[in-house]
Design a protein around this motif. Structure first.
Motif, PDB file in Angstrom:
ATOM      1  N   MET A   1      -5.036   7.781  -1.338  1.00 42.01           N
ATOM      2  CA  MET A   1      -4.914   6.456   0.020  1.00 42.01           C
ATOM      3  C   MET A   1      -4.495   7.153   0.844  1.00 42.01           C
ATOM      4  O   MET A   1      -4.233   5.819   2.207  1.00 42.01           O
ATOM      5  CB  MET A   1      -3.669   6.039  -1.083  1.00 42.01           C
ATOM      6  CG  MET A   1      -3.995   5.238  -2.213  1.00 42.01           C
ATOM      7  SD  MET A   1      -2.702   4.757  -3.071  1.00 42.01           S
ATOM      8  CE  MET A   1      -2.752   2.792  -2.482  1.00 42.01           C
ATOM      9  N   MET A   2      -3.626   8.083   1.193  1.00 44.03           N
ATOM     10  CA  MET A   2      -3.187   8.779   2.309  1.00 44.03           C
ATOM     11  C   MET A   2      -4.374   9.818   3.476  1.00 44.03           C
ATOM     12  O   MET A   2      -4.503   8.917   4.549  1.00 44.03           O
ATOM     13  CB  MET A   2      -2.482  10.116   2.542  1.00 44.03           C
ATOM     14  CG  MET A   2      -0.639   8.676   1.868  1.00 44.03           C
ATOM     15  SD  MET A   2      -0.561   8.299   3.317  1.00 44.03           S
ATOM     16  CE  MET A   2      -0.127   6.812   2.202  1.00 44.03           C
ATOM     17  N   ARG A   3      -5.696   9.439   2.318  1.00 43.92           N
ATOM     18  CA  ARG A   3      -6.828  10.465   3.890  1.00 43.92           C
ATOM     19  C   ARG A   3      -7.555   8.630   4.157  1.00 43.92           C
ATOM     20  O   ARG A   3      -7.970   8.760   5.731  1.00 43.92           O
ATOM     21  CB  ARG A   3      -8.180  10.974   2.380  1.00 43.92           C
ATOM     22  CG  ARG A   3      -7.725  11.943   2.347  1.00 43.92           C
ATOM     23  CD  ARG A   3      -7.011  13.044   3.544  1.00 43.92           C
ATOM     24  NE  ARG A   3      -6.018  12.969   4.129  1.00 43.92           N
ATOM     25  CZ  ARG A   3      -4.483  13.492   3.104  1.00 43.92           C
ATOM     26  NH1 ARG A   3      -4.567  14.608   2.114  1.00 43.92           N
ATOM     27  NH2 ARG A   3      -3.303  13.768   3.938  1.00 43.92           N
ATOM     28  N   ILE A   4      -6.982   8.129   3.346  1.00 43.54           N
ATOM     29  CA  ILE A   4      -8.076   6.678   3.749  1.00 43.54           C
ATOM     30  C   ILE A   4      -7.006   5.955   5.103  1.00 43.54           C
ATOM     31  O   ILE A   4      -7.611   5.581   6.016  1.00 43.54           O
ATOM     32  CB  ILE A   4      -8.019   5.685   2.678  1.00 43.54           C
ATOM     33  CG1 ILE A   4      -9.273   5.674   1.351  1.00 43.54           C
ATOM     34  CG2 ILE A   4      -8.376   4.353   3.493  1.00 43.54           C
ATOM     35  CD1 ILE A   4      -8.951   5.271   0.627  1.00 43.54           C
ATOM     36  N   VAL A   5      -6.427   6.166   4.499  1.00 40.67           N
ATOM     37  CA  VAL A   5      -4.791   5.483   5.714  1.00 40.67           C
ATOM     38  C   VAL A   5      -4.793   6.162   7.186  1.00 40.67           C
ATOM     39  O   VAL A   5      -5.550   6.278   8.425  1.00 40.67           O
ATOM     40  CB  VAL A   5      -3.347   5.884   5.514  1.00 40.67           C
ATOM     41  CG1 VAL A   5      -2.730   6.675   6.562  1.00 40.67           C
ATOM     42  CG2 VAL A   5      -3.292   4.741   4.799  1.00 40.67           C
ATOM     43  N   GLU A   6      -5.157   7.829   6.727  1.00 46.53           N
ATOM     44  CA  GLU A   6      -5.789   8.536   8.488  1.00 46.53           C
ATOM     45  C   GLU A   6      -6.710   8.067   8.463  1.00 46.53           C
ATOM     46  O   GLU A   6      -7.138   8.614  10.339  1.00 46.53           O
ATOM     47  CB  GLU A   6      -5.524   9.533   7.639  1.00 46.53           C
ATOM     48  CG  GLU A   6      -4.189  10.686   8.071  1.00 46.53           C
ATOM     49  CD  GLU A   6      -4.266  12.434   7.185  1.00 46.53           C
ATOM     50  OE1 GLU A   6      -5.950  12.968   7.458  1.00 46.53           O
ATOM     51  OE2 GLU A   6      -3.179  12.979   6.538  1.00 46.53           O
ATOM     52  N   LEU A   7      -8.059   8.396   8.178  1.00 46.16           N
ATOM     53  CA  LEU A   7      -9.273   8.127   8.723  1.00 46.16           C
ATOM     54  C   LEU A   7      -9.474   6.224   9.273  1.00 46.16           C
ATOM     55  O   LEU A   7      -9.585   6.698  10.263  1.00 46.16           O
ATOM     56  CB  LEU A   7     -10.497   7.378   7.679  1.00 46.16           C
ATOM     57  CG  LEU A   7     -11.408   8.821   7.325  1.00 46.16           C
ATOM     58  CD1 LEU A   7     -12.253   8.513   5.973  1.00 46.16           C
ATOM     59  CD2 LEU A   7     -11.843   9.089   8.467  1.00 46.16           C
TER      60      LEU A   7
ATOM     61  N   TYR B   1       0.369  -1.417  -0.185  1.00 51.78           N
ATOM     62  CA  TYR B   1       0.267   0.361  -0.105  1.00 51.78           C
ATOM     63  C   TYR B   1       0.843   1.581   0.125  1.00 51.78           C
ATOM     64  O   TYR B   1       0.777   2.610  -0.993  1.00 51.78           O
ATOM     65  CB  TYR B   1      -1.160  -0.003   1.734  1.00 51.78           C
ATOM     66  CG  TYR B   1      -2.134   0.919   0.942  1.00 51.78           C
ATOM     67  CD1 TYR B   1      -3.028   0.789   0.356  1.00 51.78           C
ATOM     68  CD2 TYR B   1      -2.065   1.875   1.518  1.00 51.78           C
ATOM     69  CE1 TYR B   1      -4.303   1.490   0.217  1.00 51.78           C
ATOM     70  CE2 TYR B   1      -2.793   3.698   1.579  1.00 51.78           C
ATOM     71  CZ  TYR B   1      -4.142   2.570   1.181  1.00 51.78           C
ATOM     72  OH  TYR B   1      -5.185   3.826   1.499  1.00 51.78           O
ATOM     73  N   GLY B   2       2.206   1.029   0.802  1.00 50.86           N
ATOM     74  CA  GLY B   2       2.722   2.560   1.258  1.00 50.86           C
ATOM     75  C   GLY B   2       3.557   2.457  -0.254  1.00 50.86           C
ATOM     76  O   GLY B   2       3.517   4.056  -0.866  1.00 50.86           O
ATOM     77  N   ALA B   3       4.202   1.542  -0.933  1.00 50.51           N
ATOM     78  CA  ALA B   3       4.652   1.784  -2.459  1.00 50.51           C
ATOM     79  C   ALA B   3       3.443   2.446  -3.756  1.00 50.51           C
ATOM     80  O   ALA B   3       4.104   3.377  -3.702  1.00 50.51           O
ATOM     81  CB  ALA B   3       5.405   0.267  -2.562  1.00 50.51           C
ATOM     82  N   ILE B   4       2.941   1.823  -3.497  1.00 46.97           N
ATOM     83  CA  ILE B   4       2.108   2.153  -4.304  1.00 46.97           C
ATOM     84  C   ILE B   4       1.712   3.307  -4.006  1.00 46.97           C
ATOM     85  O   ILE B   4       1.514   4.728  -4.802  1.00 46.97           O
ATOM     86  CB  ILE B   4       0.396   1.152  -4.164  1.00 46.97           C
ATOM     87  CG1 ILE B   4       0.901  -0.398  -4.840  1.00 46.97           C
ATOM     88  CG2 ILE B   4      -0.801   1.944  -5.494  1.00 46.97           C
ATOM     89  CD1 ILE B   4      -0.415  -1.488  -4.936  1.00 46.97           C
TER      90      ILE B   4
ATOM     91  N   GLY C   1       0.623  12.720  -6.480  1.00 44.08           N
ATOM     92  CA  GLY C   1      -0.622  13.182  -7.279  1.00 44.08           C
ATOM     93  C   GLY C   1      -2.106  12.754  -6.026  1.00 44.08           C
ATOM     94  O   GLY C   1      -1.814  12.439  -4.793  1.00 44.08           O
ATOM     95  N   ALA C   2      -2.831  12.567  -7.281  1.00 40.98           N
ATOM     96  CA  ALA C   2      -5.058  12.374  -6.952  1.00 40.98           C
ATOM     97  C   ALA C   2      -4.412  11.044  -5.866  1.00 40.98           C
ATOM     98  O   ALA C   2      -5.021  10.645  -4.540  1.00 40.98           O
ATOM     99  CB  ALA C   2      -5.684  12.532  -7.346  1.00 40.98           C
ATOM    100  N   VAL C   3      -4.236   9.870  -6.235  1.00 40.66           N
ATOM    101  CA  VAL C   3      -4.131   8.586  -6.004  1.00 40.66           C
ATOM    102  C   VAL C   3      -3.457   8.437  -4.398  1.00 40.66           C
ATOM    103  O   VAL C   3      -4.479   8.021  -3.644  1.00 40.66           O
ATOM    104  CB  VAL C   3      -3.344   7.641  -6.675  1.00 40.66           C
ATOM    105  CG1 VAL C   3      -2.833   6.399  -6.641  1.00 40.66           C
ATOM    106  CG2 VAL C   3      -3.982   7.567  -7.694  1.00 40.66           C
ATOM    107  N   ASP C   4      -1.776   9.354  -4.650  1.00 42.79           N
ATOM    108  CA  ASP C   4      -1.125   9.470  -3.337  1.00 42.79           C
ATOM    109  C   ASP C   4      -2.252   9.916  -2.656  1.00 42.79           C
ATOM    110  O   ASP C   4      -2.555   9.343  -0.959  1.00 42.79           O
ATOM    111  CB  ASP C   4      -0.173   9.855  -3.458  1.00 42.79           C
ATOM    112  CG  ASP C   4       0.835  10.469  -2.187  1.00 42.79           C
ATOM    113  OD1 ASP C   4       0.775   8.956  -1.237  1.00 42.79           O
ATOM    114  OD2 ASP C   4       1.144  11.220  -1.663  1.00 42.79           O
ATOM    115  N   PHE C   5      -3.333  11.288  -2.657  1.00 37.82           N
ATOM    116  CA  PHE C   5      -3.480  12.439  -1.547  1.00 37.82           C
ATOM    117  C   PHE C   5      -4.968  11.158  -1.266  1.00 37.82           C
ATOM    118  O   PHE C   5      -5.051  11.289  -0.016  1.00 37.82           O
ATOM    119  CB  PHE C   5      -4.713  13.467  -2.224  1.00 37.82           C
ATOM    120  CG  PHE C   5      -5.579  13.411  -1.677  1.00 37.82           C
ATOM    121  CD1 PHE C   5      -3.912  14.684  -0.852  1.00 37.82           C
ATOM    122  CD2 PHE C   5      -6.565  14.163  -2.028  1.00 37.82           C
ATOM    123  CE1 PHE C   5      -5.646  16.097   0.337  1.00 37.82           C
ATOM    124  CE2 PHE C   5      -7.457  15.099  -1.184  1.00 37.82           C
ATOM    125  CZ  PHE C   5      -6.635  16.083  -0.033  1.00 37.82           C
TER     126      PHE C   5
END
Lengths: 456, 313, 346
Positions: free
Chosen positions: A268-274, A253-256, A262-266
């Protein structure tokens, strides 16, 4: 301005003078050979990253000691059960509530009668001993051999003793024939044995008296040492597997996320934060209850090797794995993403991209090997936290379920009788603490050894 | 600043909604019915389901939860205290108060003792004081809460009889000692370790050398320059501490027989009392989320580099 | 030339500093001596690990364990600072001698404003100064180092400053107590070339205005030529050559200095000579050779170089060099009373 400071004498020692203690030889002002020069320079061997890390780890006495103790714990958990004759589920009715190193009364009798024996079966010698054996065909197994015999008459208030090396191997001593721990050789009732049990013969499980209950027994007559060994095994396995699950999911997950940017990272990271902001234990408790029945159903219906392997572990353990797979990978994902972002800027990644390497190849060949240090450390420190969670759930009665043993559930069982038998808590509690402690110390040592920032 | 806080509150509400949804789905996935007893017939269960609206489609049930929560109504208990409003159970029977008190005291102890101990260890690095504190804290983060709680219980309540075995509603100071210590010990040790590490890290920073080069007094270098910087990682850790203390409270409350919210949550899960599960989860999650918010604001105060008005949340 | 100019501000005599590591004693500074006049700018040049920073740290008592001064003396206006107790050393630091460092990005405390940190330098030496006075002085200093809008800037945090601005702030902080000595440890290395030039210009300016002596530590010979009056070249814990800046540049005597100059690109030379790197790596200070530390890398290495440390030879006015080559033709007869003929003379 020029020469302004030239007047300041630079030295206290007189220049131009060769100190008296230096003795000059005739050939001193001849050029020195290359080999002479080379011999003055210390040879620096270049050491590989892992060799260097291992060298530093070895120097760390605390971590080495911790590693040694952890290996002892591993042997205790994985080899120990083979060395003691008890198993985590066996209940010895005559051996309930024993203190550490104590023998049950029946065991004492058997020992005083037969000295060392390979096994015995006591019928109602003491309260709690087993009842009489009815007449019929029986067999006992010991040391890989089968001893089959037939009883013409019921045996009661006696003790059935197996001495594999003697003749007769199997004999019965009546309680009334035992005086002061000695028995009359003439009055023993030898049993004729064959090695093939008759059809319909039932097995008699012998008590192996020769071995003490080192940690005592619990109220059900189960050997606490055997259960502790088993519990330690469950804990270590859960810790390692859970950490690996976290490692795999987190790093993918982290590597992807880091690579995509960009947007994908954004997103994915919001999901992690949730996920990060959910107090996971509340959800974990619910999950444990929810997963129990569906998992059991899957085990019962499943015919695949995977399902049966999972069913051997039991629903409690499998649901802990699922929990880790669902909720606990976020920290790892963050760390990996951070590493990836850092490494992404490095030239060799740019070079690889310029050469047309695919993203998958960049992850495998360039990024993962370079953040392996951080991954190893985080994974190693994840193991204790998984062990903590498992023992916590088992303590609340939600993790590993009976008859399987877990250090947490043993502690919780011990709580009821804590004032009478504190050692029932102390043994699993101390083993649990030692495992977590040594793993923490090994993890700390790894961090010191692998972290290049501390490299001198 | 205000804008940032408002934004964070919005995110917090979103998170709570997410937690409600997850909890709702999970608790409905628990097999069996809250009304299933040995005597109950299918008709009785159906009737009870209808009474509490459990026969409606799931999304409507969830919507009803959210609607009533927005109105401040937490529903009524289905089973454990049938018919009693959940808010009464949580807030007026002392459960929330007990857990909050316990948690806050534990947090306070962990911070007020952990940070100074970490500083002392860092300041005396390499001496016996540091060694002693390191042993304690290293062992401290390896002892599970329930082992420590039980050992304390045996030693001080059963054997020495200095403290009560049952802490109950924590009416005396003696009743507080063991629960608070067992709840906070792990975090105390962790905070001390963290403070030590980050303090040592800070001491080796270039700005400490600058401060020394200016001729600032050693005590001032440590207390003014190093401490404030080393507190940054400690503060970020306080969010997880709060979550962890809630987790620990499940164990501590049952070990010391304290009728708090943690213990009640475990019971409500086992009893499938849906409104209570939901309400406890939301209340405890809100506690953690509020704590995280407080931590972030404290973070901003300590570290001016973090700008609360920036886009990053 | 007045007496004032001949008086020495700082005299370092046979200073020895060792680091006591688990692997053994590392002699980072192995007996260096020099002196510094009032108003003088002395450059100390050497590659990383040559002990130039360690030497500077020992002057203002910033040596960190496991480093320790093992011998020699440092006289500042006649007083041996090595004999100062902790409190006296603290009063000395920042007040009479101050220091600026290599990396301005990490040298300012991120959690305090620039003003706070400047004022702290003032208040920790002068308890009587009021907050308003200190603040006014801080603003004045910031203006002096060329920071625009200092009144506003004084309340900003370091992260709001650019690298060059931070180094300016560092300089302001170092000079706020009007010290007699400023030690600059590679102050321009971490900066962009254009900013480097600005900072050097500023330091030259301030040095004249404030009458400060400067010890300028660098590995960059170009910077030395720009700002220094005299230069000491250090190699592996020893000064190998010392002299006025023009002597060092145009008449280098020691093979190491020659190598150093040959390996530095020069824009002012017409014929574009090839840069010549110095072969080999510095010696291991854990096991230093008994002879000349540069011997193993030296093209002119002789047998004696590998056996004995070279003494200093006077090679010009105020210009000394430690190399056996200088003794080759002069012989050693005047010094050695054995009277033995030096047959090595050609």
């Amino acid at each position: 301005m020029d020469g302004k400071f030239a007047k300041i004498s630079p030295f206290q020692v007189d220049p131009d003078k060769i100190p008296q203690n230096i003795h000059l030889n005739d050939d001193d002002f001849l050029a020195a050979g290359e080999d002479e020069k080379a011999s003055m320079v210390e040879k620096h061997k270049s050491v590989s990253y892992w060799k260097d890390a291992w060298r530093r780890f070895r120097k760390n006495t605390v971590s080495m000691a911790a590693l040694f103790i952890f290996i002892v714990c591993l042997l205790f958990a994985f080899l120990g059960p083979k060395l003691i004759p008890y198993s985590y589920g066996d209940q010895y009715r005559s051996a309930q509530k024993l203190a550490p190193f104590e023998y049950s009364d029946d065991e004492k009798t058997a020992m005083s009668v037969a000295g060392s024996c390979d096994g015995f079966y006591a019928t109602a010698l003491q309260p709690g001993s087993r009842t009489a054996i009815k007449k019929g065909d029986y067999y006992v197994q010991s040391g890989g051999k089968t001893y089959a015999f037939s009883l013409k008459k019921a045996v009661e208030k006696s003790i059935l003793i197996l001495k594999a090396d003697e003749e007769p191997a199997l004999f019965v001593v009546k309680e009334k024939d035992i005086k002061d721990g000695q028995y009359d050789k003439d009055k023993i009732q030898a049993l004729d044995c064959t090695d093939t049990p008759a059809e319909g013969a039932s097995e008699i499980k012998l008590v192996k008296s020769v071995f003490p209950h080192v940690f005592g027994t619990d109220s059900a007559g189960r050997d606490i040492m055997a259960r502790t060994m088993y519990g330690a095994r469950v804990s270590i396995l859960i810790g390692i597997v859970a950490a690996l699950i976290v490692l795999v999911i987190g790093s993918i997950y982290g590597a992807i996320s880091g690579l995509a940017g960009g947007a994908v990272d954004f997103v994915m990271m919001r999901i992690v934060e949730l996920i990060y902001s959910i107090p996971e234990v509340l959800i974990v408790l619910l999950l444990q209850v929810v997963l129990k029945d569906p998992l059991q159903k899957w085990f019962d219906s499943g015919t695949s090797a995977f399902a049966s392997a999972m069913s051997d572990l039991g629903s409690g353990i499998v649901s802990i794995f699922i929990t880790f797979a669902l909720l606990y990978w976020v920290t790892m994902a963050r760390i990996v993403r951070g590493q990836v972002l850092q490494l992404k800027e490095q030239e060799y990644v740019t070079a690889a991209t310029a050469l047309g390497a695919s993203n998958g190849r960049i992850i495998r060949r360039h990024l993962l090997p370079n953040c392996v240090g951080a991954l190893v450390i985080t994974t190693c420190l994840q193991i204790p936290s998984a062990i903590f969670l498992e023992s916590f759930l088992s303590f609340l009665g939600l993790g590993v379920s009976a008859p399987m043993a877990s250090l947490g559930s043993m502690c919780s069982d011990a709580l009821e009788t804590i004032s009478l038998y504190p050692y029932r808590l102390v043994f699993p509690g101390v083993i649990l603490t030692i495992i977590v402690l040594t793993l923490n110390l090994v993890g700390d040592g790894l961090r010191d050894a692998l972290d290049p920032r501390l490299k001198k | 600043m205000t804008g940032y806080i408002l934004k964070r509150i919005a995110v917090a509400i979103l998170t709570l909604l997410l937690i409600m949804t997850i909890t709702f789905l999970l608790m409905n996935a628990i097999p069996g019915s809250p009304f299933l007893t040995e005597k109950s017939t299918p008709e009785m269960i159906a009737k009870a389901n209808a009474k509490y609206g459990l026969d409606k489609p799931l999304y409507i049930q969830l919507w009803n939860y959210i609607k009533s929560y927005l109105k401040g109504d937490l529903g009524t208990s289905l089973k454990m205290q049938e018919g009693t409003p959940v808010s009464t159970i949580i807030f007026h029977q002392g459960k929330f108060e007990l857990s909050l008190k316990l948690g806050l005291y534990a947090l306070l102890l962990a911070v007020t003792l952990g940070i100074p101990l970490g500083c002392i260890a860092a300041y005396n690095r390499g001496t016996w004081i540091d060694g002693f504190l390191r042993v304690i804290t290293t062992v401290g983060v390896a002892i599970p809460t329930f082992v420590l709680a039980t050992l304390l219980l045996v030693t001080f309540a059963v054997k020495l009889q200095w403290l009560p075995t049952i802490s109950g509603s924590l009416t005396t100071w003696k009743a507080f000692i063991m629960p608070v210590i067992s709840l906070s010990f792990y975090y105390l040790c962790y905070v001390a370790k963290l403070t030590r590490t980050s303090m040592l890290d800070a001491i080796n920073q270039d700005y400490i050398r600058t401060a020394r080069a200016k001729g600032v007094k050693t005590r001032s270098v440590i207390l003014k320059h190093a401490l404030r910087n080393s507190l940054i990682p400690v503060i970020t850790y306080l969010g997880p501490v709060m979550a962890g203390i809630i987790t620990g409270s499940f164990v501590v409350e049952s070990t010391f027989s304290i009728p708090g919210l943690g213990k009640y949550f475990v019971q409500s899960v086992l009893n499938r009392d849906y409104p209570i599960i939901m309400a406890t989860t939301v209340v405890l999650s809100a506690l953690v989320i509020i704590m995280n918010l407080v931590v972030d604001i404290a973070y901003k105060i300590v570290d001016p580099r973090i700008s609360l008005t920036s886009k990053e949340v | 030339m007045s007496m004032e100019e001949n008086r020495k501000l700082l005299e370092v005599k046979d200073l020895k500093v060792s680091f006591f590591t688990p692997a053994g004693e590392v002699k980072a500074v192995d007996g260096i001596s020099y002196s510094l006049g009032y108003n003088e700018v002395m450059g100390i040049v050497g590659e990383s690990g040559s002990g130039k920073s360690v030497e500077a740290y020992s002057i203002i008592g910033l040596l960190q364990s496991p480093g320790r001064v093992t011998g020699g003396s440092i006289l500042f206006e006649g007083e041996n600072v090595l004999e100062y107790d902790a409190e006296k050393m603290r009063q000395f630091r920042g007040n009479k001698a101050s220091m600026i460092f290599q990396n301005p990005m990490t040298c300012l405390n991120p959690v305090y404003t620039i003003g706070d940190q400047l004022m702290e330098a003032l208040t920790c030496h002068d308890k009587t100064i009021s907050k308003t006075q200190a603040r006014a002085r801080a603003i004045q200093m910031l203006e002096l180092v060329g920071i625009n809008n200092a009144v506003k800037r004084v309340d900003q945090y370091p992260h709001e400053f650019s690298g060059g601005m931070r180094q300016r702030a560092m300089i302001a902080m170092a000079l706020i107590c009007e010290p007699k000595l400023l030690i600059a440890d590679e102050p321009t290395t971490a900066l962009d070339v254009t900013i480097q030039a600005q900072i050097l210009e500023l330091m030259k300016d301030l040095q004249k205005k404030e009458n400060t002596s400067i010890i300028f530590i660098t590995h960059n010979l170009g910077v030395v030529a720009e700002i220094c009056d005299r230069v000491s070249v250090m190699y592996a814990g020893r000064i190998v050559e010392q002299g006025l800046v023009q002597d060092i540049f145009y008449r280098p005597q020691h093979p190491y200095t020659k190598g150093l100059i040959a390996s530095t690109p020069r824009l002012d030379e017409e014929d574009q000579e090839r840069l010549v790197p110095i072969e080999g790596t510095p010696i291991d200070l854990l096991n230093p050779p008994s002879g000349c530390n540069f011997g193993p890398r030296c093209k002119n290495c002789m047998k004696i170089c590998l056996r004995e440390k070279p003494p200093y030879a006077q090679v010009g006015e105020g210009h000394i060099s430690a190399c056996w080559l200088h003794f080759m033709n002069r012989g050693s007869r005047e010094a050695a009373d054995t009277g033995k003929e030096n047959t090595a003379n050609e």
